[in-house]
Motif scaffolding. Structure first.
Motif, short mmCIF file in Angstrom:
data_model
loop_
_atom_site.label_atom_id
_atom_site.label_comp_id
_atom_site.label_asym_id
_atom_site.label_seq_id
_atom_site.Cartn_x
_atom_site.Cartn_y
_atom_site.Cartn_z
N PRO A 179 11.77 10.88 4.52
CA PRO A 179 11.78 9.44 4.19
C PRO A 179 13.19 8.86 4.10
N GLU B 170 9.96 -4.97 1.65
CA GLU B 170 8.69 -4.51 1.09
C GLU B 170 8.09 -3.40 1.98
N THR B 173 9.98 -0.07 1.56
CA THR B 173 9.61 0.56 0.30
C THR B 173 8.27 1.28 0.43
N TYR B 174 7.33 0.59 1.06
CA TYR B 174 5.98 1.11 1.22
C TYR B 174 5.97 2.37 2.11
N MET B 176 8.52 4.43 2.43
CA MET B 176 9.19 5.52 1.71
C MET B 176 8.28 6.14 0.66
N GLU B 177 7.40 5.31 0.09
CA GLU B 177 6.47 5.81 -0.93
C GLU B 177 5.51 6.85 -0.38
N ASP B 178 5.08 6.64 0.87
CA ASP B 178 4.10 7.56 1.44
C ASP B 178 4.24 7.57 2.97
N ASN B 181 1.97 5.97 5.57
CA ASN B 181 1.98 4.53 5.87
C ASN B 181 2.88 4.17 7.05
N CYS B 185 2.86 0.64 9.11
CA CYS B 185 3.92 -0.26 8.64
C CYS B 185 4.91 -0.60 9.75
#
Lengths: 235, 235
Positions: A179, B170, B173-174, B176-178, B181, B185
């Motif tokens: 990531p 946004e 971020t999304y 990097m969270e998972d 995605n 994304c």
């Protein structure tokens, strides 16, 4: 109409054609420099590409002014009018190529050093080489009034699309692996997309040049421009 | 020159202006439908947007043919010539807006259902609403010969750029969270970028409309189009 008037019209048109060639040369140089600055993280070179874009814009305005003055002054008919309108359209596409190269250059600092693994750099570089060859070839095809070469160019754009799809997949894989790569890779993704779009503008130029040269429009159905929207499924 | 000729020229130009309005209406509808199909994962609606793009292309060709015939037949001077050339350029930008909406529609199946969390959907929807308002306003500004309104529109494009930067952050971020995605994304990122680019084309249309209406060009320095390339640093 006397010999003198005809010669002057051709001279005016010749000047417009020279501006097209100048813009084409500048566009090719900007694509080359923006890609090199990206892959070598050379922010000074990137800055020069950003400055060059103002030159490109100024040349487009000069061409537009000359073309409109020419139409008003000479009132060209049929084939001559087509050449002038075609030149206006080609200049618009060349100006957009400059914008896209500038956008690549503006991302150089956001991508940072060593962001791309070697194989990815090679893939992006290969794509850029194909795009630069297309930019050079479309201007040569227009100057040489080479209708067949212009049709071929439009078809060659498919190869750029294939290469873009490969780069796209490679970038996704690299982002999923770690990531921490996501931000840099996102910018690289836009750079690759910009190169693919430059290929689309070359296609537009080839279509307009074909129209100028032959007086006929190419058939509407042109190759798809972005295969990733249909070939890559969401996980 | 007789009354009859003048009226006919205005009629021809009026027809071209109606084609601009039709293309503007279609462009706005395509942006609306492509965004709705994306956010509601409605593949049937997306398919209609893709079909509509052929209609947009056909209208642009009709406008181009009419405009070139008009120049050849009427040999307009100065302000009239400017109107015809301006219409050709505006049509080219409207056609590109159609292409970008089609590209959003083509990504609907790749993004898939429920890919975007609610807050992200709201951000993208807000951006689309701003873009649609701009498309409507630029056509109204051109029709109403509203020079001041057209200048304002160009400045309003900054707000779309600000919203795009928010969506961009946004999405990062999304991702990097998972990592699951990432693929969806990435496609959403291109959709947001397309909306931002549609805003740029509205700016181009506003510039051309201003030139047609006033005979003057707006100053060269226009707002930056993509802040993410300078405001988001690589990690």
């Amino acid at each position: 109409m006397g010999e003198h008037t005809v010669t002057s019209f051709d001279e005016d048109l010749g000047h417009i054609d020279r501006l097209i060639r100048d813009m084409g040369d500048l566009a090719g140089a900007m694509v080359a420099a923006s890609t090199r600055s990206l892959l070598e993280n050379d922010t000074a070179m990137a800055q020069r590409v950003i400055s060059d874009d103002a030159l490109m814009d100024a040349r487009q305005r000069e061409l537009d002014d000359r073309a409109i003055t020419l139409i008003a002054k000479r009132q060209p008919m049929a084939q001559d009018l087509r050449r002038v309108v075609g030149a206006i359209r080609m200049a618009a596409d060349l100006e957009r190529i400059g914008d896209l190269a500038k956008n690549i250059a503006k991302r150089v600092s956001a991508v940072g050093e060593g962001a791309a693994p070697r194989s990815l750099s090679h893939s992006i570089d290969a794509m850029a080489q194909m795009v630069m060859a297309q930019v050079g070839a479309v201007i040569a095809g227009y100057e040489g009034r080479d209708a067949r070469g212009l049709v071929q160019l439009r078809d060659d754009d498919r190869q750029i699309d294939v290469q873009y799809t490969a780069v796209f997949r490679e970038l996704l894989t690299y982002m999923m692996e770690d990531p921490r790569n996501i931000t840099a890779c996102t910018h690289l993704l836009f750079c690759a997309k910009n190169l693919e779009r430059i290929g689309d503008h070359v296609t537009n130029i080839a279509e307009n040049a074909y129209y100028v040269v032959t007086g006929q429009q190419l058939p509407l159905n042109r190759p798809k421009t972005d295969e990733t929207s249909v070939t890559v499924e969401a996980d």
